[in-house]
Design an enzyme around this catalytic site. Structure first.
Site, PDB file in Angstrom:
ATOM      1  N   SER A 150       0.863  -1.185   0.000  1.00 19.40           N
ATOM      2  CA  SER A 150       0.000   0.000   0.000  1.00 19.40           C
ATOM      3  C   SER A 150       0.897   1.233   0.000  1.00 19.40           C
ATOM      4  O   SER A 150       2.069   1.144   0.392  1.00 19.40           O
ATOM      5  CB  SER A 150      -0.853  -0.010   1.278  1.00 19.40           C
ATOM      6  OG  SER A 150      -1.496   1.234   1.466  1.00 19.40           O
ATOM      7  N   TYR A 163      -2.210  -0.748  10.388  1.00 19.06           N
ATOM      8  CA  TYR A 163      -2.202  -0.967   8.930  1.00 19.06           C
ATOM      9  C   TYR A 163      -0.865  -0.538   8.332  1.00 19.06           C
ATOM     10  O   TYR A 163      -0.264  -1.262   7.525  1.00 19.06           O
ATOM     11  CB  TYR A 163      -3.355  -0.176   8.295  1.00 19.06           C
ATOM     12  CG  TYR A 163      -3.536  -0.400   6.805  1.00 19.06           C
ATOM     13  CD1 TYR A 163      -4.159  -1.554   6.330  1.00 19.06           C
ATOM     14  CD2 TYR A 163      -3.116   0.546   5.876  1.00 19.06           C
ATOM     15  CE1 TYR A 163      -4.345  -1.761   4.970  1.00 19.06           C
ATOM     16  CE2 TYR A 163      -3.300   0.348   4.511  1.00 19.06           C
ATOM     17  CZ  TYR A 163      -3.911  -0.809   4.056  1.00 19.06           C
ATOM     18  OH  TYR A 163      -4.095  -1.011   2.708  1.00 19.06           O
TER      19      TYR A 163
END
Ligand SMILES: NC(=O)c1ccc[n+]([C@@H]2O[C@H](COP(=O)([O-])OP(=O)(O)OC[C@H]3O[C@@H](n4cnc5c(N)ncnc54)[C@H](O)[C@@H]3O)[C@@H](O)[C@H]2O)c1
Length: 259
Positions: A150, A163
């Protein structure tokens, strides 16, 4: 597998596993890979989503099968890899894409259970998938693995410490594994998506146009990405068009990580 150097994007004859293939980036990638000729195994905890994607691939003239898989469970990951090999006779590629987003996590309030779930689903899963995929690819003589990280695997992101840590870990795992296995014919790369219009991001933005506008402005290109734009990069990395690419962190992010 094509003999023309100009048709190297073709995936005919390859078997590819796509985790999280029942939705979003995984769905689009599974459909693109199958349309380019791969036999695709969709692994997901979402049985209805996975079966829907397999049906869509069949309707589009491709070959696919679903295997219920929780990627944070080693026995299930092993079964997914062995299913691909027995169902389609080999394993040449993998898109380790399944993941979850943060429920919001500030360092000082984050419960260790929430942290652990994130690490299990987003990071341990990639370790487990690569462990069983590489074992088979070594015996078979090579392969290509793509891990989905990501923008939050390169830069920080507010209120998402679990995350961000998990996705930075995916980049590290990718580099370390590429160092160990590239000389033995296994290329291992990471894709870094920017904000992509999938159920995950739409859910996180809560259908709020103000939030959406702010997210779009975080991307120099001025918009969100579409799942097919990540699928195209995955298709290239899984094909023989990218045979000198390994250990790379490929940003497909509308410029998000260049700011
Ligand atoms: N959408 C974005 O903006 C964006 C940005 C950067 C990175 N990513 C990453 O891309 C990947 C795909 O996300 P998406 O946006 O397509 O989300 P999505 O929610 O549409 O799809 C995720 C899929 O993963 C599956 N999944 C979740 N936990 C699983 C588990 N334990 N085992 C097996 N399958 C599981 C879900 O059932 C779902 O089908 C994720 O790793 C995500 O972190 C997404």
């Amino acid at each position: 597998m094509s003999t023309s150097p100009y048709k190297a994007l073709d995936l005919g004859g390859k078997v590819v596993v796509v985790t999280g293939g029942g939705s979003g980036i995984g769905e689009s990638s599974a459909r693109l890979l199958a349309a380019r000729g791969a036999a695709v195994v969709v692994g997901d905890i979402d049985e209805a989503g996975g079966l829907r994607v397999v049906q869509a691939i069949g309707d589009e003239g491709g070959k696919a099968a679903f295997v219920h898989t929780d990627v944070s469970d080693e026995a299930q990951v092993r079964r997914m890899v062995e299913f691909a090999i027995s169902e389609f006779d080999g394993l040449h590629g993998a898109l380790n894409n399944a993941g979850m987003s943060s429920r919001g996590a500030s360092l000082i309030d984050l419960a260790v259970e929430q942290w652990q779930t994130m690490i299990d689903v987003n990071l341990t899963s990639v370790f487990l998938c690569m462990k069983w995929q590489v074992r088979h690819m070594l015996a078979q003589g090579g392969g290509s693995i793509v891990n989905v990280s990501s923008g939050a695997g390169i830069v920080g992101f507010p209120n998402s410490i679990d995350y961000v840590a998990s996705k930075h870990g995916v980049v590290g795992l990718t580099r370390a594994a590429a160092v160990d296995f590239s000389a033995r014919g296994i290329r291992i790369n990471a894709i870094v998506p920017g904000g992509i219009e999938t159920p995950m991001l739409l859910g996180a933005m809560g259908n709020d146009p103000v939030v959406r506008g702010a997210v779009e402005r975080g991307h120099p290109i001025g918009r969100l990405g579409q799942p097919i734009e990540i699928a195209e990069a995955a298709g290239w990395l899984l094909s023989d068009a990218s045979t000198f690419v390994t250990g790379a962190t490929v940003a497909v992010d509308g410029g998000y990580t260049c700011m």
